[in-house]
Design an enzyme around this catalytic site. Sequence first.
Site, PDB file in Angstrom:
ATOM      1  CD  GLU A 154      -1.439  -2.320   2.034  1.00 57.13           C
ATOM      2  OE1 GLU A 154      -0.240  -2.644   1.930  1.00 57.13           O
ATOM      3  OE2 GLU A 154      -2.252  -2.942   2.731  1.00 57.13           O
ATOM      4  CB  CYS A 187      -0.254  -2.450   8.524  1.00 57.15           C
ATOM      5  SG  CYS A 187       0.886  -1.217   7.852  1.00 57.15           S
TER       6      CYS A 187
HETATM    7  N1  THU Z   1       2.061  -6.373   4.091  1.00 60.07           N
HETATM    8  C1  THU Z   1       1.604  -5.538   3.125  1.00 60.07           C
HETATM    9  O1  THU Z   1       2.263  -5.323   2.102  1.00 60.07           O
HETATM   10  N2  THU Z   1       0.402  -4.954   3.310  1.00 60.07           N
HETATM   11  C2  THU Z   1      -0.451  -5.232   4.337  1.00 60.07           C
HETATM   12  O2  THU Z   1      -1.537  -4.704   4.374  1.00 60.07           O
HETATM   13  C3  THU Z   1      -0.052  -6.155   5.392  1.00 60.07           C
HETATM   14  C4  THU Z   1       1.357  -6.625   5.325  1.00 60.07           C
HETATM   15  C5  THU Z   1       3.315  -7.075   3.855  1.00 60.07           C
HETATM   16  C6  THU Z   1       4.472  -6.659   4.700  1.00 60.07           C
HETATM   17  C7  THU Z   1       5.322  -7.916   4.659  1.00 60.07           C
HETATM   18  O3  THU Z   1       6.064  -7.920   3.451  1.00 60.07           O
HETATM   19  C8  THU Z   1       4.306  -9.049   4.570  1.00 60.07           C
HETATM   20  O4  THU Z   1       3.115  -8.452   4.092  1.00 60.07           O
HETATM   21  C9  THU Z   1       4.030  -9.749   5.882  1.00 60.07           C
HETATM   22  O5  THU Z   1       3.715  -8.855   6.872  1.00 60.07           O
END
Ligand code: THU
Length: 135
Positions: A60, A91
């Site tokens: 995001e 997140c």
């Molecule tokens: N992650 C995202 O890219 N977006 C989210 O909304 C949640 C988490 C990624 C971060 C990391 O690379 C992996 O997902 C696990 O947390």
Amino acid sequence: MAISEAVLDTLKRRAREAAAHAYAPYSGFAVGAAVLTDGGEIHSSTNVENASFGLSNCAERNAIFQAVAHGARKLAALAVYTPTPDATMPCGACRQVLAEFGADAIVVCCTDDGAREQRFALVELLPAAFGPASL
Ligand code: THU
């Protein structure tokens, strides 16, 4: 103005396509994201991890930063795609970054199963946010 379902379909497709480029060798969790600007442009990205885990960036924020780096200052929508049974929520850090550019944005969390899609206004996900208007 309401965003059409056709545009949201395109936004979701772009998020799904971006997830194919995820660099997530440590978590194995691929995420794709796409943002819609007030000018109708779409920018997409994916999560990019690092061997120094804390340096990893979410899909995001990468998509939002890419839109801003291309000149966008107002975002109308964010789509988040994961190839998981349940939709993934952005997140807290990504919610705050979206608030900077898209306080009125809608957030669409999607998977390959359309019935699992969830939609929110950003204000529902980050109520009483600190933002540019607070300064
Ligand atoms: N992650 C995202 O890219 N977006 C989210 O909304 C949640 C988490 C990624 C971060 C990391 O690379 C992996 O997902 C696990 O947390």
